[in-house]
Design a protein around this motif. Structure first.
Motif, PDB file in Angstrom:
ATOM      1  N   SER A  90     -96.639   6.673  32.815  1.00 32.68           N
ATOM      2  CA  SER A  90     -95.971   7.963  32.621  1.00 32.68           C
ATOM      3  C   SER A  90     -94.459   7.819  32.717  1.00 32.68           C
ATOM      4  N   CYS A  91     -93.996   6.999  33.666  1.00 32.09           N
ATOM      5  CA  CYS A  91     -92.554   6.757  33.799  1.00 32.09           C
ATOM      6  C   CYS A  91     -92.004   6.089  32.540  1.00 32.09           C
ATOM      7  N   PRO A 104     -79.967  12.210  28.618  1.00 36.07           N
ATOM      8  CA  PRO A 104     -79.488  11.458  29.780  1.00 36.07           C
ATOM      9  C   PRO A 104     -80.500  11.468  30.928  1.00 36.07           C
ATOM     10  N   GLY A 105     -80.435  10.452  31.745  1.00 38.91           N
ATOM     11  CA  GLY A 105     -81.317  10.322  32.900  1.00 38.91           C
ATOM     12  C   GLY A 105     -81.516   8.863  33.227  1.00 38.91           C
ATOM     13  N   SER A 106     -82.411   8.592  34.164  1.00 37.34           N
ATOM     14  CA  SER A 106     -82.677   7.210  34.564  1.00 37.34           C
ATOM     15  C   SER A 106     -84.170   7.027  34.807  1.00 37.34           C
ATOM     16  N   PHE A 107     -84.590   5.775  34.799  1.00 36.31           N
ATOM     17  CA  PHE A 107     -85.990   5.448  35.056  1.00 36.31           C
ATOM     18  C   PHE A 107     -86.375   5.899  36.466  1.00 36.31           C
ATOM     19  N   CYS A 108     -85.482   5.705  37.415  1.00 34.35           N
ATOM     20  CA  CYS A 108     -85.742   6.113  38.801  1.00 34.35           C
ATOM     21  C   CYS A 108     -85.947   7.631  38.882  1.00 34.35           C
ATOM     22  N   CYS A 111     -89.359   8.531  37.482  1.00 37.80           N
ATOM     23  CA  CYS A 111     -90.452   8.211  38.414  1.00 37.80           C
ATOM     24  C   CYS A 111     -90.499   9.189  39.591  1.00 37.80           C
ATOM     25  N   CYS A 112     -89.340   9.576  40.109  1.00 40.83           N
ATOM     26  CA  CYS A 112     -89.312  10.543  41.217  1.00 40.83           C
ATOM     27  C   CYS A 112     -89.887  11.889  40.782  1.00 40.83           C
ATOM     28  N   LYS A 113     -89.490  12.352  39.594  1.00 36.73           N
ATOM     29  CA  LYS A 113     -90.018  13.633  39.104  1.00 36.73           C
ATOM     30  C   LYS A 113     -91.525  13.556  38.907  1.00 36.73           C
ATOM     31  N   LEU A 114     -91.995  12.427  38.381  1.00 40.93           N
ATOM     32  CA  LEU A 114     -93.441  12.266  38.187  1.00 40.93           C
ATOM     33  C   LEU A 114     -94.178  12.217  39.525  1.00 40.93           C
ATOM     34  N   MET A 115     -93.564  11.633  40.545  1.00 35.84           N
ATOM     35  CA  MET A 115     -94.214  11.549  41.846  1.00 35.84           C
ATOM     36  C   MET A 115     -94.342  12.939  42.485  1.00 35.84           C
ATOM     37  N   TRP A 116     -93.339  13.788  42.302  1.00 40.64           N
ATOM     38  CA  TRP A 116     -93.343  15.086  42.968  1.00 40.64           C
ATOM     39  C   TRP A 116     -93.990  16.188  42.132  1.00 40.64           C
ATOM     40  N   CYS A 117     -93.949  16.079  40.820  1.00 37.75           N
ATOM     41  CA  CYS A 117     -94.531  17.144  39.999  1.00 37.75           C
ATOM     42  C   CYS A 117     -95.104  16.564  38.705  1.00 37.75           C
ATOM     43  N   TYR A 118     -96.152  15.800  38.839  1.00 41.16           N
ATOM     44  CA  TYR A 118     -96.770  15.059  37.745  1.00 41.16           C
ATOM     45  C   TYR A 118     -97.142  15.966  36.571  1.00 41.16           C
ATOM     46  N   SER A 119     -97.839  17.048  36.834  1.00 43.36           N
ATOM     47  CA  SER A 119     -98.301  17.922  35.746  1.00 43.36           C
ATOM     48  C   SER A 119     -97.142  18.644  35.056  1.00 43.36           C
TER      49      SER A 119
END
Length: 150
Positions: A90-91, A104-108, A111-119
């Protein structure tokens, strides 16, 4: 001097007056353009702005993941690898989407957004692909030709 102008391209060619040349047939090349940095078309928590995506994600989340991956050009089964790879797929998809659309954005950060709000992240990616598909991509024709000196 010959000047060829297009919306974003200008080519100037200088030929000595005594030089003979043969111009080969022209070839049209389509060039995809981007208008600098853009942003996500919807926010992370804008799930209710598109009720179709919201309902699809609530009632059949794995199906929405498959559709999103497939619409992006990935294998529709890749999202299922998240169960054994801790969300890395997903990341990678979100990062690839950001790169393709110049967001704009970063891989980190992905991954943080996916960890806290995957759906919510998957819903945002699905909405982004819908918006981009409806807008289409800007293509500018560019004429190229080959000049042979004699």
């Amino acid at each position: 001097m010959t000047t060829i102008s297009f919306p974003t391209v200008s080519i100037c060619v200088l030929y000595p007056p005594d030089m003979a040349f043969i111009q080969q047939p022209a070839q049209v090349v389509m060039v995809s353009t981007s208008q600098g940095h853009s942003a996500w078309s919807t926010g992370l928590c804008d799930c209710c702005n598109d009720m179709g995506t919201c309902c699809f994600g609530c009632w059949c989340f794995p199906c929405m993941q498959c559709q999103t991956a497939n619409d992006f050009g990935w294998c529709c089964c890749k999202p299922f690898l998240d169960f054994c790879c801790c969300g890395v797929v997903s990341c990678k998809l979100r990062s690839a989407m950001r790169e393709r659309y110049n967001i704009p954005g970063s891989f980190c950060d992905d991954c943080c957004k996916l960890m806290w709000c995957y759906s919510c992240v998957w819903s945002q990616m699905n909405r982004e692909l819908k918006v981009r598909r409806n807008q289409g991509t800007a293509m500018i024709p560019m004429v190229t030709s080959q000049v042979i000196r004699t």
